[in-house]
Design an enzyme around this catalytic site. Structure first.
Site, short mmCIF file in Angstrom:
data_model
loop_
_atom_site.label_atom_id
_atom_site.label_comp_id
_atom_site.label_asym_id
_atom_site.label_seq_id
_atom_site.Cartn_x
_atom_site.Cartn_y
_atom_site.Cartn_z
N ASP A 174 55.82 6.94 -105.21
CA ASP A 174 55.85 6.61 -106.63
C ASP A 174 54.39 6.49 -107.10
O ASP A 174 53.78 5.45 -106.90
CB ASP A 174 56.62 5.29 -106.83
CG ASP A 174 56.73 4.90 -108.30
OD1 ASP A 174 56.34 5.70 -109.17
OD2 ASP A 174 57.23 3.78 -108.57
N GLU A 234 48.88 4.30 -110.67
CA GLU A 234 49.86 3.66 -109.78
C GLU A 234 49.67 4.13 -108.34
O GLU A 234 49.70 5.33 -108.07
CB GLU A 234 51.28 4.02 -110.24
CG GLU A 234 52.37 3.53 -109.29
CD GLU A 234 53.78 3.82 -109.80
OE1 GLU A 234 53.97 4.82 -110.52
OE2 GLU A 234 54.68 3.03 -109.46
N HIS A 283 56.37 -3.18 -108.31
CA HIS A 283 57.71 -3.48 -107.80
C HIS A 283 57.74 -3.13 -106.32
O HIS A 283 56.90 -2.37 -105.83
CB HIS A 283 58.76 -2.66 -108.57
CG HIS A 283 58.43 -1.20 -108.66
ND1 HIS A 283 58.74 -0.31 -107.65
CD2 HIS A 283 57.78 -0.46 -109.61
CE1 HIS A 283 58.31 0.90 -107.99
NE2 HIS A 283 57.71 0.84 -109.17
N HIS A 295 62.74 1.34 -107.13
CA HIS A 295 62.63 -0.08 -107.46
C HIS A 295 63.41 -0.80 -106.37
O HIS A 295 64.61 -1.04 -106.50
CB HIS A 295 63.18 -0.37 -108.86
CG HIS A 295 62.33 0.23 -109.95
ND1 HIS A 295 62.63 0.15 -111.27
CD2 HIS A 295 61.15 0.91 -109.89
CE1 HIS A 295 61.69 0.77 -111.99
NE2 HIS A 295 60.80 1.24 -111.15
N GLU A 314 50.51 -0.84 -110.50
CA GLU A 314 50.53 0.17 -111.56
C GLU A 314 50.27 -0.39 -112.96
O GLU A 314 51.13 -0.29 -113.84
CB GLU A 314 51.86 0.92 -111.54
CG GLU A 314 53.11 0.04 -111.51
CD GLU A 314 54.39 0.89 -111.56
OE1 GLU A 314 54.51 1.72 -112.47
OE2 GLU A 314 55.26 0.69 -110.70
N TYR A 332 48.78 1.27 -123.29
CA TYR A 332 49.52 2.22 -124.12
C TYR A 332 49.24 1.87 -125.58
O TYR A 332 49.75 0.87 -126.09
CB TYR A 332 51.02 2.11 -123.80
CG TYR A 332 51.28 2.12 -122.30
CD1 TYR A 332 51.41 3.32 -121.62
CD2 TYR A 332 51.31 0.93 -121.57
CE1 TYR A 332 51.58 3.34 -120.23
CE2 TYR A 332 51.49 0.94 -120.19
CZ TYR A 332 51.63 2.15 -119.53
OH TYR A 332 51.79 2.15 -118.17
N ASP A 345 53.74 10.59 -113.75
CA ASP A 345 54.33 9.59 -112.86
C ASP A 345 55.41 10.32 -112.07
O ASP A 345 56.47 10.66 -112.60
CB ASP A 345 54.93 8.45 -113.69
CG ASP A 345 55.50 7.32 -112.83
OD1 ASP A 345 55.68 7.52 -111.61
OD2 ASP A 345 55.78 6.24 -113.40
N HIS A 385 59.34 5.48 -120.25
CA HIS A 385 60.29 6.28 -119.48
C HIS A 385 60.47 7.67 -120.09
O HIS A 385 61.58 8.19 -120.16
CB HIS A 385 61.64 5.55 -119.39
CG HIS A 385 61.58 4.35 -118.50
ND1 HIS A 385 62.61 3.45 -118.38
CD2 HIS A 385 60.61 3.90 -117.68
CE1 HIS A 385 62.27 2.49 -117.53
NE2 HIS A 385 61.06 2.74 -117.09
N ARG A 414 48.22 5.07 -117.19
CA ARG A 414 48.72 4.22 -116.09
C ARG A 414 48.14 4.79 -114.79
O ARG A 414 48.00 6.01 -114.66
CB ARG A 414 50.25 4.20 -116.05
CG ARG A 414 50.82 3.35 -114.91
CD ARG A 414 52.31 3.04 -115.08
NE ARG A 414 53.17 4.20 -115.07
CZ ARG A 414 53.74 4.74 -116.14
NH1 ARG A 414 53.56 4.21 -117.33
NH2 ARG A 414 54.51 5.81 -116.04
N ASP A 418 83.54 19.56 -113.89
CA ASP A 418 83.83 19.29 -112.47
C ASP A 418 82.62 19.56 -111.58
O ASP A 418 82.75 19.81 -110.40
CB ASP A 418 85.05 20.09 -112.01
CG ASP A 418 84.85 21.58 -112.20
OD1 ASP A 418 83.82 21.96 -112.80
OD2 ASP A 418 85.72 22.36 -111.76
N HIS A 464 54.59 -3.91 -119.47
CA HIS A 464 55.43 -3.93 -118.26
C HIS A 464 54.75 -4.72 -117.15
O HIS A 464 53.59 -5.12 -117.29
CB HIS A 464 55.79 -2.51 -117.82
CG HIS A 464 54.60 -1.64 -117.47
ND1 HIS A 464 53.92 -1.75 -116.28
CD2 HIS A 464 54.00 -0.63 -118.16
CE1 HIS A 464 52.95 -0.83 -116.26
NE2 HIS A 464 52.97 -0.15 -117.39
#
Ligand code: GLY
Ligand code: MN
Ligand code: MN
Length: 440
Positions: free
Chosen positions: A271, A414, A354, A361, A384, A388, A259, A242, A412, A37, A350
């Site tokens: 971001d 960004e 965005h 996003h 970005e 990899y 990131d 991710h 990366r 809960d 990728h």
């Protein structure tokens, strides 16, 4: 500094214009269960927030252009109730919804079912997003069904159910100067956190200790917290796009990819990704790939301007990456052919960015059919690109196997970039990325 109430009133005025004669039903977010809960901290539905600035769960906003002045913006809210507020905290209640949030009328949320059909009667259509709001949807469908049932006798045209998203998201895509100012603030805090993280990172530290430094700064600066699950990924973990486990020990000789960005109280987000050597010195291979990603990122940022497209920004980055990978021997063949076949996607899988706004996003179309949406002043996008290098994806036929010395490198870079009248503003430039700034 947060947005003044008249900013929300101006947004509602533009939304009414876009609706024409259709009524809109825009629900707030509910509380979401974490486990048993216990609930996650509340996160408002960005569409609802954009139009109301009201930060409580389980409310519903009605926009009723067909009603007389003084009855067009109606809020259903949780009424004031001491026995609930002692557990869950302060509520504005119906009076607050009117006095503080500019509603023409406000009712307890539990009256939605009985009142909704009346409010919608006479509208030319109902703008409601089906499939996202299970608590509200049956009431909207019931009101709509009632209108359809009555249509033959009432002689009025049956209502159409339409999506509010194209109208609302076109508004959200173009940020006002006030919104850009809020995004500068989110960018400032996020960039500072990256600078702090680089100062503390060293071999032997756990990824989540660095996460702690970043998120502590977000909170200290008055942000709500991270805008999304912070990614703090040492070495090969950076090749998992991710990655959020953030529980490995940082190794001497590895890179660290971070990131992370904060979310402000009014939900504007940063971001940012930065990648740097944990021990303060790039290896030759790390430096070669870092220079390449940086060149691609800077080239892609440089083309951001009115009239450009997100597709064009992506294509710019891809071309620089592929040319550089061919020079380094990680790709083989003619650049145009490699791009056309996507034969680089085992290394860069990728898109280059965005929209960024109330959602990380963010909403808004990238293309309308075959037409790519042109960038305009006030749009904000991330830029970005990355590389990899791992064994996770197969090397495409005709491309060289990858030597061991390159593997486990994930990079990366960004930034958050606002389109301006004459080009762009890099909101996150304060997070350093030049190799000289990353080495010690
Ligand atoms: N942090 C999510 C993204 O960069 O898209
Ligand atoms: Mn990111
Ligand atoms: Mn991003």
């Amino acid at each position: 500094m947060s947005l003044a109430p008249d900013v929300f009133a101006q947004r509602r005025a533009r939304f009414f214009q876009a609706l024409g004669g259709a009524a809109a039903v825009i629900p707030a977010a509910p509380l979401v269960t974490h486990h048993a809960d216990c609930e996650w901290p509340f996160r408002q539905n960005s569409d609802f927030w954009y139009l109301t600035g009201f930060d409580e769960p389980d409310a519903v906003a009605l926009f009723l252009p067909h009603r007389p002045e003084g009855e067009r913006f109606v809020l259903f809210v949780q009424p004031k109730e001491p026995s609930a507020e002692v557990w869950m905290g302060f509520r504005w209640g119906c009076e607050g919804a009117v006095e503080r949030f500019g509603a023409d009328l406000a009712h307890p949320r539990e009256e939605l079912a009985e009142r909704l059909a009346d409010y919608l009667r006479g509208a030319e259509g109902i703008a409601f997003r089906v499939g996202k709001h299970p608590e509200v949807e049956p009431h909207v469908l019931q009101a709509w069904a009632g209108q359809l049932d009555r249509a033959p006798r009432s002689g009025t045209a049956a209502l159409g159910l339409v999506a509010p998203c194209p109208l609302l998201h076109a508004l959200r895509l173009r940020k006002s100067p006030e919104e850009i100012a809020r995004m500068r603030e989110a960018a400032r805090i996020s960039a500072e956190a990256h600078e702090l993280a680089r100062q503390v990172a060293r071999p032997g530290l756990n990824e989540r200790q660095v996460q702690g430094v970043i998120e502590q700064h977000f909170l200290e600066q008055g942000a709500r917290g991270p805008a999304y699950g912070s990614i703090v990924a040492g070495g090969d973990n950076a090749c998992v796009l991710h990655y959020t486990a953030n529980n490995a020990v940082l190794k001497d000789g590895d890179l660290l990819l971070i990131d992370a960005g904060c979310s402000l109280n009014d939900y504007y987000n940063g971001d940012i990704t930065r990648t740097f050597p944990i021990n303060g010195r790039f290896s030759a291979e790390q430096r070669a790939l870092y220079d390449l990603v940086l060149a691609a990122q800077e080239a892609a940022v440089a083309v951001v301007a009115p009239g450009q497209t997100a597709e064009g920004v992506h294509d710019t980055a891809v071309r620089v990456l592929v040319e550089g990978l061919v020079d380094l021997g990680l790709l083989r063949g003619e650049v145009d052919g490699i791009i056309e076949q996507g034969a680089y996607r085992h290394l860069y899988m990728h898109r280059t960015g965005h929209w960024l706004g109330l959602d990380v996003h963010d909403v808004g179309a990238y293309r309308l059919g075959e037409h790519h949406v042109a960038l305009e002043t006030g749009m904000v996008l991330t830029v970005e690109p990355g590389l990899y290098v791992s064994d996770r994806l197969p090397v495409p036929e005709g491309q060289p196997e990858i030597e061991a010395r390159w593997k486990g490198i994930g990079i990366r870079i960004e930034d958050d970039v606002a389109v301006t009248d004459h080009g762009h503003e890099n909101l996150t430039a304060a997070a350093l990325k030049a190799p000289a700034a990353l080495e010690r």
